[in-house]
Scaffold this motif. Structure first.
Motif, short mmCIF file in Angstrom:
data_model
loop_
_atom_site.label_atom_id
_atom_site.label_comp_id
_atom_site.label_asym_id
_atom_site.label_seq_id
_atom_site.Cartn_x
_atom_site.Cartn_y
_atom_site.Cartn_z
N CYS A 87 39.26 -29.69 77.49
CA CYS A 87 40.56 -29.94 78.11
C CYS A 87 41.67 -29.42 77.22
O CYS A 87 41.55 -29.39 75.99
N THR A 89 46.16 -29.30 77.07
CA THR A 89 47.42 -29.77 77.63
C THR A 89 48.47 -28.68 77.50
O THR A 89 48.59 -28.03 76.46
N CYS A 108 37.11 -33.86 76.11
CA CYS A 108 37.40 -34.97 77.01
C CYS A 108 36.09 -35.45 77.63
O CYS A 108 35.09 -34.72 77.62
N LYS A 121 40.41 -38.45 76.58
CA LYS A 121 40.47 -37.31 75.67
C LYS A 121 39.98 -37.83 74.33
O LYS A 121 40.54 -38.79 73.78
N ARG A 127 45.85 -38.84 72.74
CA ARG A 127 44.64 -38.95 73.55
C ARG A 127 44.86 -39.89 74.75
O ARG A 127 44.83 -41.11 74.59
N ILE A 193 47.17 -31.12 82.25
CA ILE A 193 45.92 -31.13 81.48
C ILE A 193 44.87 -30.42 82.32
O ILE A 193 44.52 -30.88 83.41
#
Length: 199
Positions: A87, A89, A108, A121, A127, A193
């Motif tokens: 993952c 962001t 994640c 996460k 997280r 995300i």
């Protein structure tokens, strides 16, 4: 970055247990503030894209990956299957050079609860940890909290407004999902995300 302790993932499982008794209805769990953020998701998205496109890096990235940044692109089956994911962001909006800030890939995990699924996460300094609630055929709702730094436990949802997180989850490809968080408490107008299965 230091890896998040396993307790963070365990906390996500606890959130699932707590919410499963509420028939997986995110509206019964969401705080008034988060219901407002979710109602304003499109306004946040449009404003964030406008700000991000004002930067050369943002304009180029959005043009290269229209699917990820298109608010109207969503496929059926929005909840990712249980398993490990990569993952990343991307923070959109925030002003000037900070209006487009992509982050590196982290780890994640999606866990399958009795009714709603959990999301965590598991690496990085910020997280999200929480629950994925069914909503429509093409959208799920994420409610959770933000674990920071070396914290070993995620804060319970609803205890600290600055840590609460709310967003929508959509499938945007055969094995690709996104979680969109409107009006996060820190740094941006909208966080996106991206999730893809771990290799």
């Amino acid at each position: 970055m230091r890896r998040a302790p396993a307790a963070v993932t365990a906390a996500a499982a606890l959130l699932v247990v707590a919410s499963a008794g509420q028939a997986a209805d995110w509206r019964r769990t969401a705080t008034p503030n988060d219901r407002g953020r979710l109602r304003g998701w499109r306004d946040a998205w449009v404003a964030a894209l406008t700000q991000a496109r004002s930067t050369p890096d943002g304009a180029a990235a959005i043009a290269r990956d229209r699917v990820l940044y298109d608010p109207d692109h969503a496929l059926v089956d929005p909840v990712p299957p249980a398993g490990d994911y990569r993952c990343r962001t991307v923070k959109l909006g925030g002003g000037d050079a900070l209006s487009f800030v992509p982050h590196e890939w982290f780890r994640c995990r999606v866990g399958q609860g009795k009714d709603p699924a959990s999301f965590a996460k598991t690496t990085g300094s910020q997280r999200p940890v929480g629950t994925l609630y069914p909503d429509t055929d093409a959208r799920a709702v994420f409610l959770g909290t933000l674990a920071l730094g070396d914290e070993t436990r995620a804060m319970p949802y609803g205890r600290d407004r600055s840590r609460d997180m709310a967003g929508i989850v959509e499938r945007i490809g055969e094995r690709r999902w996104r979680m969109v968080l409107p009006y996060p408490a820190f740094e941006s107008t909208l966080d996106v995300i991206e999730l893809v299965p771990a290799e």
